[in-house]
Every structure is written in structure tokens, then in C-alpha cells.
Design an enzyme around this catalytic site. Structure first.
Site, PDB file in Angstrom:
ATOM      1  N   LYS A  13      39.970  55.987  15.153  1.00 23.50           N
ATOM      2  CA  LYS A  13      38.769  56.784  15.450  1.00 23.50           C
ATOM      3  C   LYS A  13      38.124  56.343  16.770  1.00 23.50           C
ATOM      4  CE  LYS A  13      36.654  56.117  11.363  1.00 23.50           C
ATOM      5  NZ  LYS A  13      37.659  55.325  10.641  1.00 23.50           N
ATOM      6  N   ARG A  88      29.991  58.214   5.238  1.00 19.69           N
ATOM      7  CA  ARG A  88      31.109  57.615   4.519  1.00 19.69           C
ATOM      8  C   ARG A  88      31.014  57.853   3.022  1.00 19.69           C
ATOM      9  NH1 ARG A  88      32.774  53.431   8.466  1.00 19.69           N
ATOM     10  NH2 ARG A  88      34.253  51.953   7.635  1.00 19.69           N
ATOM     11  N   ARG A 127      45.618  43.522  14.382  1.00 19.48           N
ATOM     12  CA  ARG A 127      44.591  43.746  15.417  1.00 19.48           C
ATOM     13  C   ARG A 127      43.894  42.428  15.791  1.00 19.48           C
ATOM     14  NH1 ARG A 127      40.112  48.356  14.562  1.00 19.48           N
ATOM     15  NH2 ARG A 127      39.396  47.069  12.820  1.00 19.48           N
TER      16      ARG A 127
HETATM   17  P1  AMP Z   1      34.176  50.180  10.612  1.00 22.73           P
HETATM   18  O1  AMP Z   1      34.203  49.423  11.888  1.00 22.73           O
HETATM   19  O2  AMP Z   1      33.744  51.624  10.769  1.00 22.73           O
HETATM   20  O3  AMP Z   1      35.461  50.068   9.820  1.00 22.73           O
HETATM   21  O4  AMP Z   1      33.023  49.518   9.714  1.00 22.73           O
HETATM   22  C1  AMP Z   1      33.101  48.155   9.334  1.00 22.73           C
HETATM   23  C2  AMP Z   1      32.292  47.924   8.072  1.00 22.73           C
HETATM   24  O5  AMP Z   1      30.919  48.291   8.290  1.00 22.73           O
HETATM   25  C3  AMP Z   1      32.724  48.757   6.865  1.00 22.73           C
HETATM   26  O6  AMP Z   1      33.804  48.172   6.165  1.00 22.73           O
HETATM   27  C4  AMP Z   1      31.437  48.753   6.042  1.00 22.73           C
HETATM   28  O7  AMP Z   1      31.228  47.520   5.393  1.00 22.73           O
HETATM   29  C5  AMP Z   1      30.367  48.878   7.112  1.00 22.73           C
HETATM   30  N1  AMP Z   1      30.048  50.296   7.400  1.00 22.73           N
HETATM   31  C6  AMP Z   1      30.261  50.972   8.568  1.00 22.73           C
HETATM   32  N2  AMP Z   1      29.831  52.231   8.482  1.00 22.73           N
HETATM   33  C7  AMP Z   1      29.330  52.379   7.224  1.00 22.73           C
HETATM   34  C8  AMP Z   1      28.736  53.459   6.510  1.00 22.73           C
HETATM   35  N3  AMP Z   1      28.597  54.679   7.065  1.00 22.73           N
HETATM   36  N4  AMP Z   1      28.355  53.244   5.224  1.00 22.73           N
HETATM   37  C9  AMP Z   1      28.480  52.032   4.660  1.00 22.73           C
HETATM   38  N5  AMP Z   1      29.040  50.976   5.264  1.00 22.73           N
HETATM   39  C10 AMP Z   1      29.463  51.140   6.543  1.00 22.73           C
END
Ligand code: AMP
Length: 211
Positions: A13, A88, A127
Site C-alpha cells: 500500500k 480497518r 523487510r
Molecule cells: P500498518 O503499518 O498499517 O500495518 O499498521 C501497523 C499497526 O498499527 C497495525 O498492526 C495496528 O496495530 C495499528 N494500526 C494502524 N492503522 C490502524 C487502524 N486503522 N485501526 C487500528 N489499528 C491500526
């Protein structure tokens, strides 16, 4: 242009978002990046979010929704935005709809980046991220020529806590249980477009441009 990017962790993404941002000049709003910034800065939100993030669980909806209400009301989002990692959950999607309705605007497209679970595990477990400048490498697909040191800035490369294999598997389970219901949520609104996340890094941009 107001776009939501959906897809499992590791779908690419962030990479796809960079191409869209460059073409349309809209901010790339990544809740994961915002939360990691809060963790680094030791804010109250960062302290509360960290345990969920490290364990591969979702941060509670009310914290995320408050953070996003604040972010989307900032001036740079006035003419558009690209949301990455938000919403999410269905309650987050409903909160976003309400917020945009209040602002008198709507979403133009929701693009789902499709990637198999096996590809996600392979991508994320390899990564590595630069601690100083945030550059991203992969031990097999895009290794740094300097080993554990960033080619761009000389910073240390590290593995995110939530990129360990057992945490990746948990994040995928959370995705399938809590985030994939958003596919039918947006499909019902006629907004969903599906794109393979295993092809070109500008696949999302091409869909938005009508290719
Ligand atoms: P990402 O980098 O988008 O994979 O986000 C890393 C972590 O941040 C996720 O595994 C969640 O713990 C938290 N997180 C990010 N976006 C959300 C969201 N919209 N709702 C809840 N937790 C989030």
C-alpha cells in the site's frame, strides 16, 4: 481525489500510495506511520497504542477515529487524500462516512490490493527499515549493499517488531476477520476496485486513471 487503499499488511500500500501522491499531489495519510510517530515521540496515544501494535492487534477504534478526525480536518486534506491503513474495521468505516458527510464530501474510490497470505509472509518477514531515514529494504528482493547499514544515510537497519513471522500471521488473521468485511461494505456502495498487489507498483494509479 479522495481514495481509500485497502489490502492486507504487506500488500504494498505504501509503495502504491507514493505513485498516486506524486501524480495527484494529495497527502498520503497512513495510520500506521502516524501511530509509529506517536510511539517514537512518546505521546500519550503512542504509549497506549504500542502494546497493540507490537502484538499485531488493532488499536481500539475510538483512539484511531479521534486521531483521524483531527488529521482529515487539516488544511492539506481539503482537496483530497489517500488513506492507507484506515479504515480497518466496519465501525471505522462508518465513522469515516459520518465525518466526510459532515464535511460535505465523499470517497471517490476504494482500491483493494489483493495479495496471497504466503506472499505477505515472504515480503514482511524479510523487510528491514532504516532507523534514521525510514528507507525500506528486503533481505532477498532489495538488500542493502552495505549489509545492515542504510545505503542512503548510513543509519542502522532493523526489523519491525510486528514483522516477526508469528506476529505477521496474527496480523493476517486480524485482517481476514476484521478488515476484509470492508470489501463488501464498499462493494455495496459501488466504490470497490480490485487490483493485484503482485504486479506493477503503479497498478493503483493506473486504475484511478481509468486504465
Ligand atoms: P500498518 O503499518 O498499517 O500495518 O499498521 C501497523 C499497526 O498499527 C497495525 O498492526 C495496528 O496495530 C495499528 N494500526 C494502524 N492503522 C490502524 C487502524 N486503522 N485501526 C487500528 N489499528 C491500526
Amino acid at each position: 481525489m479522495r481514495v481509500v487503499l485497502l489490502g492486507p499488511p504487506g500488500a504494498g500500500k505504501g509503495t502504491q500510495a507514493a505513485a498516486v501522491k506524486e501524480r495527484y499531489g494529495i497527502p498520503h495519510v497512513s495510520t500506521g506511520d502516524m501511530l509509529r510517530e506517536h510511539v517514537r515521540g512518546g505521546t500519550d496515544l503512542g504509549r497506549r497504542a504500542r502494546e497493540y501494535m507490537d502484538g499485531g492487534k488493532l488499536v481500539p477504534d475510538e483512539l484511531i477515529i479521534a486521531m483521524m478526525e483531527d488529521r482529515l480536518s487539516q488544511g492539506d486534506c481539503k482537496d483530497g487524500f489517500l488513506l492507507d491503513g484506515f479504515p480497518r474495521t466496519v465501525p471505522q468505516a462508518e465513522a469515516l462516512d459520518q465525518l466526510l458527510h459532515k464535511m460535505g464530501i465523499g470517497i471517490d474510490a476504494v482500491v483493494l490490493l489483493d495479495v496471497s497470505d504466503d506472499v505477505v509472509v515472504e515480503r514482511l518477514s524479510g523487510r528491514r527499515v532504516c532507523r534514521s531515514c525510514g528507507a525500506i529494504y528486503h533481505v532477498s528482493f532489495h538488500p542493502s549493499s552495505k549489509g545492515n547499514i542504510c545505503e542512503a544515510c548510513g543509519g542502522d537497519l532493523y526489523q519491525r517488531e510486528d514483522d516477526r513471522e508469528e506476529v505477521i500471521r496474527r496480523r493476517l488473521k486480524v485482517y481476514h476477520e476484521q478488515t476484509s468485511p470492508l470489501e463488501s461494505y464498499y462493494e455495496a456502495k459501488g466504490l470497490l476496485r480490485r487490483v493485484s498487489g503482485e504486479g506493477a507498483t503503479d497498478a493503483v494509479l493506473r486504475v484511478l486513471q481509468g486504465h
